[in-house]
Design an enzyme around this catalytic site. Structure first.
Site, PDB file in Angstrom:
ATOM      1  CG  ASP A  54      16.344  44.089  85.359  1.00  0.00           C
ATOM      2  OD1 ASP A  54      17.137  44.919  85.812  1.00  0.00           O
ATOM      3  OD2 ASP A  54      16.554  42.858  85.400  1.00  0.00           O
TER       4      ASP A  54
HETATM    5  C1  GLC Z   1      18.951  41.357  87.307  1.00  0.00           C
HETATM    6  C2  GLC Z   1      19.622  42.647  86.925  1.00  0.00           C
HETATM    7  C3  GLC Z   1      19.945  42.776  85.468  1.00  0.00           C
HETATM    8  C4  GLC Z   1      20.244  41.411  84.898  1.00  0.00           C
HETATM    9  C5  GLC Z   1      18.971  40.581  84.966  1.00  0.00           C
HETATM   10  C6  GLC Z   1      19.177  39.163  84.454  1.00  0.00           C
HETATM   11  O1  GLC Z   1      18.007  41.543  88.312  1.00  0.00           O
HETATM   12  O2  GLC Z   1      19.009  43.851  87.344  1.00  0.00           O
HETATM   13  O3  GLC Z   1      21.063  43.660  85.354  1.00  0.00           O
HETATM   14  O4  GLC Z   1      20.674  41.519  83.545  1.00  0.00           O
HETATM   15  O5  GLC Z   1      18.450  40.533  86.287  1.00  0.00           O
HETATM   16  O6  GLC Z   1      20.069  38.483  85.301  1.00  0.00           O
END
Ligand code: GLC
Length: 719
Positions: A263
């Site tokens: 993430d």
């Molecule tokens: C965010 C979220 C995740 C998302 C990623 C890209 O912080 O936790 O669900 O897919 O970043 O945007």
């Protein structure tokens, strides 16, 4: 595969590591690449690292994707195309209701259709991978990301996860709408302590496996090609470095050989957690756990090379991760066509097309949950005057958090929807108050109450604004803000023919509405066609199809509240006010205000006697449970018949009931239908005290019912 193996042989270590890096498109804007500016510098990235970058997230549209890909290929000696990924969570440009609302449809075919629609739009915008579905089981409405989940039940979440994956990854690979799904957030992010986002998670292996893992596994079994570990720690280990999760369970037990992508900056955040001292250590731990791509931090590009040179990370480990990424690119045909289906023209044609709008309008009606109706709904279309009041009366920001390229201005407000429905009626609107959480201003309440008093009917549009749920938006108090409570009091007193339209990204604590409102229709955050769907429902052109996928608490203090809880040794058996020495609150019932599986519609259903084909079964046998359901009202309607079971005695305490099946049926007025469920040994299996998965002989209780509030009425034995 030979082609990829030959390509791998040509790649330098830097080029390989580049495939394991994902950056925001803003960092890859080509004219900036040669000058390492603030953001890139902050991440410690050099122009060479940017030039090798293997994938991109957060880009604007087809045109920008094409430009980025073209500029990249012009300077990449090996011509390896980049992967473009986006959060296509509940729509791309035409937005359908938030996933929590889609869970309430109990209609996986409808979910699949909506997801495929979003995949077509996404493909036209140049999206190769969707960071979806989010399958975190949720029980605490204080957590803002409950809006992104499909609710509190493992069985329903698993069915919905399968539907999302099959919606993205339609069976035919060379179709535009074939968009690899990335299951997230692995694992148990929804159990963040106190409902506070990114917070600590701690639970037994049994609870993890019994409640939190099934939906991720179902999505992977349905073919999801990527997995994203969660920000949280479980038992003190950040998921992105959690070998038990990512190796033992995901790779070894479940046989997942797709791409694991961290993430956003989660690898760097291991330092903040206090799990590693340096990014170099973070890179080592994440690589050892099997995280292939680092999203938006610089540990891999800065340190993997030296870790390989120091022999701490083997070239095999690097090659395995790189091959997974190359295989994904190859599967999508990017080496032959790096732009795939990106097309500004198609993008424009598909975006909020009539067909897409019709679909999401239907979905919003199917997802809406009628929580209360003393008979005021549906309103007659012959009304002469309508007052539409409240902060959401003319609000177009009802598409929800995580709405990708969706625009508020494309959304239909309630006032617009009702005006379109009743072109000849006299319609007045009054905001009454804001939807701000901390606002105390009630100066507009009187005007709104007067507007309500002067109309045949009033529609009171209140709730939680779309940006008050979603990521980073936990709340310590999920009741309505003070001005909205005052507004509701005044409007409900001013006109008995008032229906409350609730807009929200989470269950709210609304006991005062439950008490005073003649009708409450929960629209959730309904998406682009929210106002038209609301008008369809309010005036009877559609009937509310939703059943709660997450319990509504009486008050915040009940959170987390969920139906599949344990009995305890001292369950509350009577009125909480007079009970003593049992598991109760002095100031609130144990049960939620509105329970999982609950929802009304514009007709009524009667359940006959439940019949079991036998009162016991062997492990290789089965029992059929049936019930006849009759539409006893004066309108056709849909009902969700739910199968609940309880394992009365087991090697680990089992929940008081668990959803083990459901069937959404449509009955004409007066029509009856027998609904049957087959119970086999598999239905009765769980993660037992010895850590194995299986059933145990004994007595089980059963209900076939319209919600989780129904008592268990029948029993049978597994011999
Ligand atoms: C965010 C979220 C995740 C998302 C990623 C890209 O912080 O936790 O669900 O897919 O970043 O945007």
């Amino acid at each position: 595969m030979k082609k990829l193996e030959n390509l791998l042989k040509k790649m330098s270590l830097d080029q390989k590591i580049g495939q394991l890096l994902q950056l925001n498109s803003s960092l890859l804007n080509r004219e900036k690449t040669n000058i390492v500016t603030g953001p890139q510098q902050k991440l410690g990235l050099t122009p060479e690292m940017l030039q090798c970058c293997g994938s991109v997230l957060n880009f604007d549209c087809a045109e920008s994707m094409i430009a980025l890909q073209k500029a990249h290929l012009e300077q990449d000696p090996l011509g390896i195309p980049m992967l473009f990924m986006m959060d296509v969570i509940h729509g791309c440009r035409t937005i359908f209701p938030i996933p929590l609302a889609m869970g309430c449809t109990f209609d996986t075919e409808l979910v699949k259709k909506c997801v495929t629609m979003s995949a077509k739009e996404a493909a036209a915008s140049g999206v190769h991978v969707a960071f979806s579905p989010m399958l975190d089981l949720v029980r605490d409405a204080r957590w803002g990301r409950v809006m992104e989940s499909t609710g509190e039940d493992p069985y329903l979440n698993a069915r919905m996860g399968e539907a999302f994956v099959k919606g993205f990854q339609s069976d035919i690979l060379d179709r535009p709408e074939y968009i690899p799904a990335c299951v997230k957030h692995f694992a148990a992010y929804g159990a963040a302590e106190a409902g506070r986002d990114y917070n600590t998670v701690d639970m037994s292996e049994h609870v993890l496996r019994e409640y939190y893992l099934p939906a991720y596994k179902a999505a992977i079994d349905a073919g999801a090609l990527l997995v994203m570990p969660s920000f949280n720690t479980i038992g003190g280990t950040p998921s992105v470095a959690n070998k038990h999760l990512l190796r033992d369970i995901l790779r070894d037990e479940w046989g997942f050989d797709g791409v694991v992508i961290s993430d956003y900056a989660a690898i760097r955040e291991m330092r903040v957690h206090g799990y590693v001292e340096t990014d170099k250590e973070g890179a080592l731990k994440a690589m050892e756990a099997g995280c292939d791509i680092e999203m938006m931090s610089g540990a891999y590009p800065k340190h993997l090379k030296e870790l390989v040179e120091e022999g701490k990370v083997s070239m095999e480990q690097i090659d395995r991760a790189v091959m997974r990424v190359l295989r994904l690119k190859d599967k999508l045909g990017l080496f032959e066509n790096p732009y795939r289906y990106a097309s500004a023209i198609t993008e424009k044609v598909l975006s909020t097309s009539f067909e897409s709008r019709s679909l999401v309008r239907k979905a919003a009606a199917e997802a809406a949950v009628l929580l209360k109706n003393d008979g005021v709904l549906p309103f007659s279309k012959d009304v002469k005057s309508v007052a539409i009041v409240g902060p959401f009366a003319e609000e177009k920001g009802i598409k929800g958090f995580w709405s990708c390229y969706g625009k508020d201005e494309d959304c239909v407000s309630v006032a617009e929807g009702v005006r379109a429905k009743l072109p000849d009626a006299d319609i007045v609107t009054a905001k009454g108050c804001s939807h701000e959480l901390l606002d105390r201003d009630t100066s507009g309440v009187d005007e709104a109450a007067k507007a309500a008093a002067g109309a045949d009917i009033a529609i009171l549009c209140i709730g939680e604004y779309q940006n008050h749920s979603g990521e980073g938006n936990s709340r310590a108090d999920i009741s309505l803000p003070y001005p909205q409570r005052k507004l509701a009091e005044a409007v409900l007193a001013a006109n008995p023919n008032t229906a409350v339209l609730l807009f929200t990204g989470r269950p709210l604590a609304i006991p005062e509405l439950g008490e005073a409102a003649p009708a409450i229709l929960n629209m959730w955050q309904p998406g682009t066609e929210g106002g038209n769907a609301a008008a369809d429902l309010l005036f009877g052109d559609a009937a509310p199809g939703g059943r709660l996928a997450m319990s509504f608490p009486y008050m915040t203090g009940q959170c987390p509240v969920y139906y599949n809880h344990m009995n305890t040794g001292r369950p509350l058996k009577k009125d909480f006010r007079t009970a003593a020495y049992c598991s109760r609150y002095q100031d609130c019932p144990n049960d939620p205000l509105y329970p999982f599986g609950f929802g009304l519609t514009y007709t009524t259903f009667e359940y006959g006697e439940i019949k079991l084909s036998a009162d016991s079964m062997k492990p290789d046998g089965k029992i059929t449970a049936s019930v006849t359901v009759t539409n006893t009202g004066d309108r056709d309607g849909a009902e969700v018949v739910q199968l609940y079971l309880r394992d009365n005695v087991a090697s680990l305490v089992r929940p008081v009931k668990e959803l083990k099946g459901y069937q959404k049926i449509f009955l004409r007025k007066g029509e009856s239908r027998e609904v049957s469920f087959e119970i086999t040994d598999e239905t009765l299996r769980f993660w037992r005290a010895d850590g194995t998965y299986g059933s145990e002989p004994g007595e089980f209780s059963l209900a076939l019912a319209p919600s989780s509030a129904a008592p268990l009425t029948n029993t049978f034995r597994l011999d």
